[in-house]
Design an enzyme around this catalytic site. Structure first.
Site, PDB file in Angstrom:
ATOM      1  CE  LYS A 119       0.349  -5.981   0.414  1.00  0.00           C
ATOM      2  NZ  LYS A 119       1.140  -6.810  -0.493  1.00  0.00           N
ATOM      3  CE  LYS A 222      -1.470  -0.463  -4.272  1.00  0.00           C
ATOM      4  NZ  LYS A 222      -0.535  -1.448  -4.717  1.00  0.00           N
ATOM      5  CE  LYS A 225      -4.020  -7.543  -8.947  1.00  0.00           C
ATOM      6  NZ  LYS A 225      -2.739  -7.605  -8.282  1.00  0.00           N
TER       7      LYS A 225
END
Ligand code: TYM
Length: 359
Positions: A119, A222, A225
């Site tokens: 992140k 992966k 969202k």
């Protein structure tokens, strides 16, 4: 809570972030499995809105996504009569316990977390380990978009608090949460060692199948969202036409052979999705697709996903039409969660030496 005070059924706790519509990865790697545990365990399913503000968020969107997330939980089988469904911010104790746990967490353990590094990298920062084992946090001036907020670093401690507050025995999650679970287990052991037996050390429950569904456009990552690529992620509420479009444009390879393997991430991902949604094993699928083309595999996968999601979407629409019902579920869920949370929190406060409040 002492082992002897434990309820007979094992306690299960798990959560998802309401940072957008849930994905097919969330469903296959997590929610579908949660729904199978309702009768054998006391289940707490949280909607972790406090985690969602670690990323940039629009308040009205978060509110909308939070109630929508509850409707998606129920539509996926989390029957409120058989489990506790609650919003993290409705329960006092998550952040309080996180603070206590944070005071026992070396900062380097948090800087080493893969998800934190990923992140931070998205915001243009990199974390490296120096020769003295200290962590170096640097940013690439041109790419750095904003500073990395400390909530992002502290995120796994709050997640550990979510779990330990309920003394969960088991935590069903997808593969991407493995490292966070390991930190939670370490924190439980450390606290028990420093202050005496307090927390159950939770076991992760990671499914054998579909523990990591991958992006349709970059299958080395992966399915997430928050992917910027509009074709990368299948959302639970995508209409059938869009599901077909996304799957038909999934990235594959050029060798034309349908088989499972690390050298074929795109095809393997489609096989995994088809196996998990249709119920046949990957071996059987590989055999039945022998000599067939990628378009046939994609089309079968799209049919299978559409068929699986159709009843979920129908139920979701019914639930969203009755906000009063959804809010009553949250009220009951928060009461049950709060009762459990207070019990653990007061015990923790006593153990660390906070002076008791007069009754
Ligand atoms: P979140 O919201 O990213 O995901 C919710 C659950 O879905 C699983 N998952 C996947 N499984 C398979 N393939 C994928 N592509 C995929 N993407 C997500 C996740 O592993 C997870 O089980 N940090 C957590 C939320 C959290 C939590 C907790 C979880 C906060 N506190 C306490 C368990 C216990 C998260 O961001 O999940």
């Amino acid at each position: 809570m002492k082992k002897t005070e434990k309820p007979e059924k094992p306690v299960i706790l798990t959560c998802a972030q309401p940072s957008g519509v849930l994905t097919l990865g969330n469903y296959l790697g997590a929610l579908r499995n949660w729904a199978t545990l309702l009768d054998t365990a006391e289940c707490f399913f949280g909607i972790v809105d406090m985690h969602s503000i670690t990323a940039k968020n629009v308040p009205a969107e978060l509110r909308k996504n939070s109630i929508s997330c509850l409707a998606q939980y129920i539509a996926c089988g989390m029957d409120p009569e058989r489990c506790h469904l609650f919003m993290q911010s409705h329960v006092i104790g998550h952040t309080e316990l996180a603070w206590v746990l944070g005071c026992q967490t070396p900062i380097g353990d948090l800087q080493r977390m893969t998800q934190f590094k990923e992140k931070a990298a998205k915001l243009g920062f990199s974390v490296t380990e120096g020769e003295d084992n200290g962590m170096r946090f640097s940013h690439d001036g041109a790419r750095a978009q904003a500073s990395v907020n400390s909530g992002l670093l502290f995120y796994p401690v709050l997640m550990a608090a979510d779990i330990l507050l309920y003394n969960a025995d088991q935590v069903p999650v997808g593969d991407d949460q493995r490292q966070h679970l390991e930190l939670c287990r370490d924190l439980a052991r450390r606290f028990n060692h420093n202050y005496s037996d307090t927390f159950t050390v939770p076991e992760p429950l990671i499914p054998k199948q579909a523990a990591r569904i991958r992006s349709l456009q970059a299958p080395e990552k992966k399915m997430s969202k928050s992917d910027d690529d509009p074709l990368a992620t299948l959302y639970l509420l995508d209409p059938p036409k869009l599901i077909r479009k996304k799957i038909m444009s999934a990235v594959t390879d050029s060798d034309g052979e349908i088989r499972f393997g690390t050298d074929k991430p795109g095809i393997s991902n489609l096989l995994q999705i088809l196996a998990a949604t249709g119920g046949e094993s990957i071996e059987t699928l590989v055999h039945s697709f022998e000599g067939k083309g990628y378009a046939e595999l994609k089309s079968a996968t799209a049919d299978s996903v559409v068929a699986l999601l159709e009843p979920v979407q129908k139920r979701y629409e019914e639930l969203m039409a009755d906000k009063g019902y959804l809010e009553s579920v949250l009220k009951v869920g928060a009461e049950a969660a709060q009762q459990r949370a207070y019990r653990t929190l007061s015990k923790v406060y006593r153990k660390v030496g906070f002076y008791p409040r007069a009754r």
